[in-house]
Design an enzyme around this catalytic site. Structure first.
Site, mmCIF file in Angstrom:
data_model
loop_
_atom_site.group_PDB
_atom_site.id
_atom_site.type_symbol
_atom_site.label_atom_id
_atom_site.label_comp_id
_atom_site.label_asym_id
_atom_site.label_seq_id
_atom_site.Cartn_x
_atom_site.Cartn_y
_atom_site.Cartn_z
ATOM 1 N N LEU A 1 -10.964 -7.505 -12.091
ATOM 2 C CA LEU A 1 -12.438 -6.958 -11.779
ATOM 3 C C LEU A 1 -13.460 -7.416 -13.008
ATOM 4 C CD1 LEU A 1 -11.765 -3.507 -10.436
ATOM 5 C CD2 LEU A 1 -12.803 -5.574 -9.139
ATOM 6 N N MET A 5 -4.607 -6.927 -6.660
ATOM 7 C CA MET A 5 -3.985 -7.820 -7.622
ATOM 8 C C MET A 5 -5.436 -8.706 -7.759
ATOM 9 S SD MET A 5 -1.242 -6.995 -8.570
ATOM 10 C CE MET A 5 -0.061 -5.935 -8.346
ATOM 11 N N ARG A 6 -6.392 -8.297 -8.265
ATOM 12 C CA ARG A 6 -7.628 -9.008 -8.541
ATOM 13 C C ARG A 6 -8.251 -8.558 -9.694
ATOM 14 N NH1 ARG A 6 -10.266 -13.836 -6.440
ATOM 15 N NH2 ARG A 6 -12.231 -13.794 -7.239
ATOM 16 N N GLY A 63 0.823 -1.111 -0.003
ATOM 17 C CA GLY A 63 -0.057 0.087 -0.053
ATOM 18 C C GLY A 63 0.776 1.473 0.036
ATOM 19 N N SER A 64 1.821 1.394 -0.615
ATOM 20 C CA SER A 64 2.663 2.467 -0.686
ATOM 21 C C SER A 64 1.998 3.551 -1.633
ATOM 22 C CB SER A 64 4.112 2.493 -1.296
ATOM 23 O OG SER A 64 4.276 2.173 -2.571
ATOM 24 N N ASN A 65 1.325 3.222 -2.695
ATOM 25 C CA ASN A 65 0.606 4.298 -3.384
ATOM 26 C C ASN A 65 -0.609 4.827 -2.638
ATOM 27 O OD1 ASN A 65 1.546 4.841 -6.181
ATOM 28 N ND2 ASN A 65 1.715 2.558 -5.936
ATOM 29 N N HIS A 104 -0.105 1.851 -12.948
ATOM 30 C CA HIS A 104 0.582 0.557 -13.349
ATOM 31 C C HIS A 104 1.898 1.141 -13.696
ATOM 32 C CE1 HIS A 104 1.460 -3.183 -15.199
ATOM 33 N NE2 HIS A 104 2.204 -2.577 -16.209
HETATM 34 C C1 GAR Z 1 2.850 -0.611 -7.663
HETATM 35 O O1 GAR Z 1 4.005 -0.545 -8.292
HETATM 36 C C2 GAR Z 1 1.591 -0.513 -8.969
HETATM 37 O O2 GAR Z 1 1.995 0.317 -9.935
HETATM 38 C C3 GAR Z 1 1.426 -1.675 -9.129
HETATM 39 O O3 GAR Z 1 1.644 -2.771 -8.146
HETATM 40 C C4 GAR Z 1 2.428 -2.019 -7.070
HETATM 41 C C5 GAR Z 1 1.972 -1.847 -5.895
HETATM 42 O O4 GAR Z 1 2.816 -1.185 -4.688
HETATM 43 N N1 GAR Z 1 0.438 -2.210 -9.913
HETATM 44 C C6 GAR Z 1 0.223 -3.002 -10.785
HETATM 45 O O5 GAR Z 1 1.330 -3.771 -11.203
HETATM 46 C C7 GAR Z 1 -0.829 -3.267 -11.656
HETATM 47 N N2 GAR Z 1 -0.893 -3.823 -12.842
HETATM 48 P P1 GAR Z 1 1.914 -0.502 -3.677
HETATM 49 O O6 GAR Z 1 1.237 -1.500 -2.736
HETATM 50 O O7 GAR Z 1 3.349 -0.121 -2.643
HETATM 51 O O8 GAR Z 1 1.199 0.614 -3.834
#
Ligand code: GAR
Length: 217
Positions: free
Chosen positions: A96, A93-94, A13-15, A112
Site C-alpha cells: 500500500l 500481497m500488495r 483467507g484462513s485468517n 505477519h
Molecule cells: C498468513 O500466514 C499471514 O500471516 C501471511 O500470509 C498468510 C496468509 O494466509 N502474511 C504475510 O506474510 C504478510 N507479510 P491466509 O490467506 O490463510 O490468511
C-alpha cells in the site's frame, strides 16, 4: 456500535475465516466483518466469505500495473461505499502507498507470521529456520508505510523444533495466527488497544505469567 471492518485478502483467507468466525461467535464482539475485498479474482477466501454471508468485492490490482494510486482510489471507493471504519489485511500481497496508509492511520491491521521485528517480508519461516531461533510466532500490528512494520498490538509464540521445515513451522504458526488475530481485533475495535506514536498500549490487559522455553530437556 460495532466497528465496520473490511478484510483485504489475496489468497486462501484462513485468517479472514478466523476473523469472520470470531465475530459471528460472540454477540459482544466489538467489530462486524462488513466486507471482504480481494485484489485477485478467484482468491479462495472469497467463496469462504460468501458461504458465511459476508459481502465480497474484487478490486483487481493487476490491470492497474504499477499505478498503485489508481488501484487504491478504486479500493477507497469500495471501502467508502460500505462505510468501512477498520481494515484487516489477511495475506494481502500488495504493497500500500504511504498516502493510503496515512489516510487510514491507526485503522489498518496486518498479521505477519514471525515475531516482528524479526523476519519481515518473504519467507519468514525460512528466515527463522536459517537464523536458528528456538521460538517463532506471529504478530498483529498497525500498518505503517514499511513492510511488516508498525506498532505491535499482539504477539504469540511457538516452539521451533529441530526437525521443522518451513512448512511444518508455518502450520504451527498459522494455528496461532487464527487465535491472535481475532483477539487483537477485539482489543483495537473495543478501544482497549491505544495507539501512542510508535507504540500500541493495552493498559487494561491482564498480566500474562506464562513462559515458553524451548527446547525442553
Ligand atoms: C498468513 O500466514 C499471514 O500471516 C501471511 O500470509 C498468510 C496468509 O494466509 N502474511 C504475510 O506474510 C504478510 N507479510 P491466509 O490467506 O490463510 O490468511
Amino acid at each position: 456500535m460495532k466497528r465496520r471492518v473490511a478484510i483485504l485478502i489475496s489468497g486462501r483467507g484462513s485468517n479472514m475465516a478466523a476473523l469472520i468466525q470470531a465475530a459471528a461467535a460472540d454477540q459482544a464482539f466489538p467489530a462486524e466483518i462488513a466486507l471482504v475485498i480481494s485484489n485477485v479474482a478467484g482468491a479462495g477466501g472469497l467463496s469462504i466469505a460468501q458461504q458465511n454471508g459476508v459481502p465480497t468485492a474484487v478490486v483487481e490490482s493487476k490491470p492497474f500495473g504499477k499505478d498503485r494510486l489508481a488501484f487504491e482510489a478504486k479500493l477507497q471507493e469500495v471501502l467508502d461505499a460500505h462505510g468501512i471504519e477498520l481494515i484487516c489485511l489477511g495475506g494481502f500481497m500488495r504493497l500500500l502507498t504511504a498516502e493510503f496508509v496515512e489516510r487510514w492511520h491507526g485503522r489498518i491491521l496486518n498479521i505477519h507470521p514471525s515475531l516482528l521485528p524479526s523476519f519481515p517480508g518473504l519467507d519468514p519461516h525460512g528466515q527463522a529456520l536459517r537464523a536458528g531461533v528456538k521460538l517463532s510466532g506471529a504478530t498483529v500490528h498497525f500498518v505503517i508505510a514499511a513492510t511488516d512494520a508498525g506498532p505491535i498490538v499482539m504477539q504469540g509464540a511457538v516452539e521451533v523444533r529441530h526437525d521443522d521445515s518451513a512448512d511444518t513451522l508455518a502450520a504451527r504458526v498459522l494455528t496461532l495466527e487464527h487465535r491472535i488475530y481475532p483477539e487483537a481485533l477485539r482489543l483495537v475495535a473495543s478501544g482497549a488497544a491505544v495507539l501512542d506514536g510508535d507504540y500500541c498500549h493495552t493498559p487494561s490487559a491482564k498480566p500474562c505469567d506464562a513462559v515458553l522455553i524451548a527446547p525442553l530437556r
